[in-house]
Design an enzyme around this catalytic site. Structure first.
Site, PDB file in Angstrom:
ATOM      1  N   CYS A 115     -34.128   9.158 -23.021  1.00 26.32           N
ATOM      2  CA  CYS A 115     -34.383   8.202 -21.932  1.00 26.32           C
ATOM      3  C   CYS A 115     -33.096   7.660 -21.304  1.00 26.32           C
ATOM      4  O   CYS A 115     -33.132   7.126 -20.198  1.00 26.32           O
ATOM      5  CB  CYS A 115     -35.251   7.053 -22.428  1.00 26.32           C
ATOM      6  SG  CYS A 115     -36.853   7.601 -23.020  1.00 26.32           S
ATOM      7  N   HIS A 253     -34.349   1.347 -17.235  1.00 25.89           N
ATOM      8  CA  HIS A 253     -35.228   2.445 -17.654  1.00 25.89           C
ATOM      9  C   HIS A 253     -36.630   1.865 -17.813  1.00 25.89           C
ATOM     10  O   HIS A 253     -36.819   0.811 -18.417  1.00 25.89           O
ATOM     11  CB  HIS A 253     -34.722   3.020 -18.976  1.00 25.89           C
ATOM     12  CG  HIS A 253     -35.732   3.894 -19.640  1.00 25.89           C
ATOM     13  ND1 HIS A 253     -36.379   4.905 -18.973  1.00 25.89           N
ATOM     14  CD2 HIS A 253     -36.230   3.892 -20.912  1.00 25.89           C
ATOM     15  CE1 HIS A 253     -37.224   5.494 -19.808  1.00 25.89           C
ATOM     16  NE2 HIS A 253     -37.157   4.893 -20.981  1.00 25.89           N
ATOM     17  N   ASN A 283     -43.523   5.872 -18.710  1.00 27.48           N
ATOM     18  CA  ASN A 283     -42.144   6.166 -19.105  1.00 27.48           C
ATOM     19  C   ASN A 283     -41.860   7.643 -18.810  1.00 27.48           C
ATOM     20  O   ASN A 283     -42.379   8.524 -19.495  1.00 27.48           O
ATOM     21  CB  ASN A 283     -41.982   5.853 -20.601  1.00 27.48           C
ATOM     22  CG  ASN A 283     -40.589   6.126 -21.111  1.00 27.48           C
ATOM     23  OD1 ASN A 283     -39.765   6.746 -20.427  1.00 27.48           O
ATOM     24  ND2 ASN A 283     -40.306   5.676 -22.321  1.00 27.48           N
TER      25      ASN A 283
HETATM   26  N1  ACO Z   1     -54.749   1.810 -28.150  1.00 32.82           N
HETATM   27  C1  ACO Z   1     -55.383   0.917 -28.960  1.00 32.82           C
HETATM   28  N2  ACO Z   1     -54.862   0.493 -30.109  1.00 32.82           N
HETATM   29  C2  ACO Z   1     -53.663   0.985 -30.470  1.00 32.82           C
HETATM   30  C3  ACO Z   1     -52.960   1.916 -29.681  1.00 32.82           C
HETATM   31  C4  ACO Z   1     -53.569   2.320 -28.480  1.00 32.82           C
HETATM   32  N3  ACO Z   1     -52.970   3.198 -27.640  1.00 32.82           N
HETATM   33  N4  ACO Z   1     -51.793   2.210 -30.285  1.00 32.82           N
HETATM   34  C5  ACO Z   1     -51.753   1.483 -31.411  1.00 32.82           C
HETATM   35  N5  ACO Z   1     -52.882   0.752 -31.527  1.00 32.82           N
HETATM   36  C6  ACO Z   1     -53.256  -0.169 -32.572  1.00 32.82           C
HETATM   37  C7  ACO Z   1     -52.550   0.099 -33.877  1.00 32.82           C
HETATM   38  O1  ACO Z   1     -53.212   1.100 -34.631  1.00 32.82           O
HETATM   39  C8  ACO Z   1     -52.616  -1.260 -34.551  1.00 32.82           C
HETATM   40  O2  ACO Z   1     -53.894  -1.413 -35.094  1.00 32.82           O
HETATM   41  P1  ACO Z   1     -54.065  -2.149 -36.519  1.00 32.82           P
HETATM   42  O3  ACO Z   1     -53.553  -3.542 -36.306  1.00 32.82           O
HETATM   43  O4  ACO Z   1     -55.538  -2.078 -36.755  1.00 32.82           O
HETATM   44  O5  ACO Z   1     -53.231  -1.365 -37.490  1.00 32.82           O
HETATM   45  C9  ACO Z   1     -52.513  -2.230 -33.384  1.00 32.82           C
HETATM   46  O6  ACO Z   1     -52.853  -1.472 -32.186  1.00 32.82           O
HETATM   47  C10 ACO Z   1     -51.126  -2.807 -33.193  1.00 32.82           C
HETATM   48  O7  ACO Z   1     -50.186  -1.739 -33.246  1.00 32.82           O
HETATM   49  P2  ACO Z   1     -48.669  -1.996 -33.136  1.00 32.82           P
HETATM   50  O8  ACO Z   1     -47.936  -0.705 -33.299  1.00 32.82           O
HETATM   51  O9  ACO Z   1     -48.287  -3.158 -34.001  1.00 32.82           O
HETATM   52  O10 ACO Z   1     -48.593  -2.471 -31.616  1.00 32.82           O
HETATM   53  P3  ACO Z   1     -47.382  -3.094 -30.853  1.00 32.82           P
HETATM   54  O11 ACO Z   1     -47.731  -4.452 -30.409  1.00 32.82           O
HETATM   55  O12 ACO Z   1     -46.084  -2.904 -31.591  1.00 32.82           O
HETATM   56  O13 ACO Z   1     -47.337  -2.178 -29.555  1.00 32.82           O
HETATM   57  C11 ACO Z   1     -46.063  -0.357 -28.635  1.00 32.82           C
HETATM   58  C12 ACO Z   1     -47.083  -0.777 -29.677  1.00 32.82           C
HETATM   59  C13 ACO Z   1     -46.640  -0.592 -27.258  1.00 32.82           C
HETATM   60  C14 ACO Z   1     -45.787   1.129 -28.826  1.00 32.82           C
HETATM   61  C15 ACO Z   1     -44.777  -1.199 -28.831  1.00 32.82           C
HETATM   62  O14 ACO Z   1     -44.352  -1.143 -30.163  1.00 32.82           O
HETATM   63  C16 ACO Z   1     -43.659  -0.728 -27.952  1.00 32.82           C
HETATM   64  O15 ACO Z   1     -43.705  -0.900 -26.760  1.00 32.82           O
HETATM   65  N6  ACO Z   1     -42.592  -0.138 -28.523  1.00 32.82           N
HETATM   66  C17 ACO Z   1     -41.530   0.453 -27.743  1.00 32.82           C
HETATM   67  C18 ACO Z   1     -41.819   1.902 -27.610  1.00 32.82           C
HETATM   68  C19 ACO Z   1     -41.300   2.544 -26.379  1.00 32.82           C
HETATM   69  O16 ACO Z   1     -41.234   1.998 -25.307  1.00 32.82           O
HETATM   70  N7  ACO Z   1     -40.936   3.792 -26.560  1.00 32.82           N
HETATM   71  C20 ACO Z   1     -40.527   4.600 -25.458  1.00 32.82           C
HETATM   72  C21 ACO Z   1     -39.387   5.424 -25.790  1.00 32.82           C
HETATM   73  S1  ACO Z   1     -37.962   4.476 -26.158  1.00 32.82           S
HETATM   74  C22 ACO Z   1     -37.498   3.838 -24.750  1.00 32.82           C
HETATM   75  O17 ACO Z   1     -37.754   4.397 -23.755  1.00 32.82           O
HETATM   76  C23 ACO Z   1     -36.768   2.573 -24.771  1.00 32.82           C
END
Ligand code: ACO
Length: 326
Positions: A115, A253, A283
């Site tokens: 990214c 980004h 993204n």
């Molecule tokens: N739909 C519904 N529920 C979901 C989904 C989904 N797509 N994905 C995960 N869940 C559930 C999980 O299973 C979990 O359930 P549980 O509590 O029963 O176990 C719950 O939602 C919470 O999951 P978390 O992983 O704790 O959710 P979080 O609030 O951390 O959000 C996310 C996840 C959006 C991926 C966040 O961590 C994030 O934005 N991280 C950054 C990732 C990113 O942007 N990566 C891109 C590449 S790197 C870059 O470009 C910078």
């Protein structure tokens, strides 16, 4: 007189196919509400069957060339950032070189910083221009990221999209080296390989001999992204003794609305100075910054002499920034 690199035009390409959150909810157990609330994403463009990274890159490159009134023969080098090359080799950039009619003029190479790829490519082009080795280049970020997605993994497949953006850069020798001169004022690159297992693809030629799928520890990526992007913005501003309020447009980004909001809050920057496209693009990895830049140029938000700060963070981890006087 200072030799500086100036961005003279932009181009972009988004595949025609749009996948909304509701469409994704038919494939994995998720909902529009969950995706939008956690990421700000409403929809993303997905490449058609057989539509390649080089094709998308070529569309964006041709548009940038046309806007600058140039042809491929005016370009000395192509720096193409991608995580999703057409083939393991040759570089996707050489296909673009051929497509835009450069013949055997100059050189073309791919860069891999996920990214952060566009920032890495822009920094590389900037240094080639400043050293006097080239006069003009195409810098491209292009991704068919949908090819790397595991469409059974709801924690990753909801986040990404496809597309390409390109800029033409050329030497400008009209300035005196001050922060008021137009062009790229500075670039800042970093990486820390110790965290490569937090965001990676579980395949590759020398390991599994497969392409693989994206795997991610979302919470850790989020935490590092906010910290590193904040740090690199301060580093970029410090070089010219600038303050966050001097930034007219932050072009981050486009990974996630919440990551951007947290970075902006840390910088105490008014949210209306941030270019946001994540809701419609998702993204798009290396393509996200040139796509966002093109949107804000075309809608007239970015004006001559505005101070822009481009910043990104990606797998590796890699992160970086570019400070630009438009
Ligand atoms: N739909 C519904 N529920 C979901 C989904 C989904 N797509 N994905 C995960 N869940 C559930 C999980 O299973 C979990 O359930 P549980 O509590 O029963 O176990 C719950 O939602 C919470 O999951 P978390 O992983 O704790 O959710 P979080 O609030 O951390 O959000 C996310 C996840 C959006 C991926 C966040 O961590 C994030 O934005 N991280 C950054 C990732 C990113 O942007 N990566 C891109 C590449 S790197 C870059 O470009 C910078």
């Amino acid at each position: 007189m200072t030799r500086r690199t100036r961005i003279i035009s932009c181009g972009s390409y988004l595949p025609a196919g749009i996948m909304t959150n509701e469409d994704i909810a038919k494939v994995v157990n998720t909902s529009n509400e969950w995706i939008e609330q956690r990421t700000g994403i409403k929809s993303r463009h997905i490449a058609a069957q057989g539509e390649t990274t080089s094709e998308m890159a070529t569309h964006a490159a041709r548009q940038a060339l046309a806007k600058a009134g140039l042809t491929g023969l005016d370009i000395d080098a192509i720096f193409l950032a991608t995580t999703t090359p057409d083939q393991t080799f040759p570089a996707t950039a050489v296909t673009v070189q051929d497509n835009i009619g450069m013949g055997d003029h100059g050189f073309a190479l791919d860069l891999q910083a996920v990214c952060s790829g566009f920032i890495y490519a822009l920094a590389t082009a900037d240094n080639f221009v400043k050293s006097g080795q080239i006069g003009r280049a195409l810098v491209i970020g292009a991704e068919r990221f949908s090819s790397l997605l595991d469409w059974t993994d709801r924690t990753t497949c909801v986040l990404f999209g496809d597309g390409a953006g390109a800029v033409v850069v050329e030497v400008d020798e009209t300035g005196t080296g001050s922060a008021k001169d137009r062009g790229i004022l500075s670039t800042h690159l970093h990486s820390e390989g110790a965290h490569r297992s937090l965001l990676y693809v579980d395949g590759g030629p020398s390991t599994t001999q497969t392409v693989g799928h994206v795997r991610m520890n979302g919470k850790e990526v989020f935490r590092h992204a906010v910290t590193r992007m904040g740090e690199v913005v301060h580093e970029a501003l410090a070089q010219y003794h600038l303050k966050p309020e001097d930034i007219r447009w932050l072009i981050p980004h486009q990974a996630n609305q919440r990551i951007i909001d947290s970075t902006v809050a840390k910088l105490q920057l008014p949210p209306d100075r941030v270019v946001m496209t994540v809701s419609q693009h998702g993204n798009t990895s290396a393509a996200s910054i040139p796509l966002a830049l093109t949107v804000a140029i075309e809608d007239g938000r970015i004006q001559r002499d505005d101070l822009l700060l481009l910043e990104a963070m990606g797998g590796g981890f890699t992160w970086g920034a570019a400070l630009v006087r438009w």
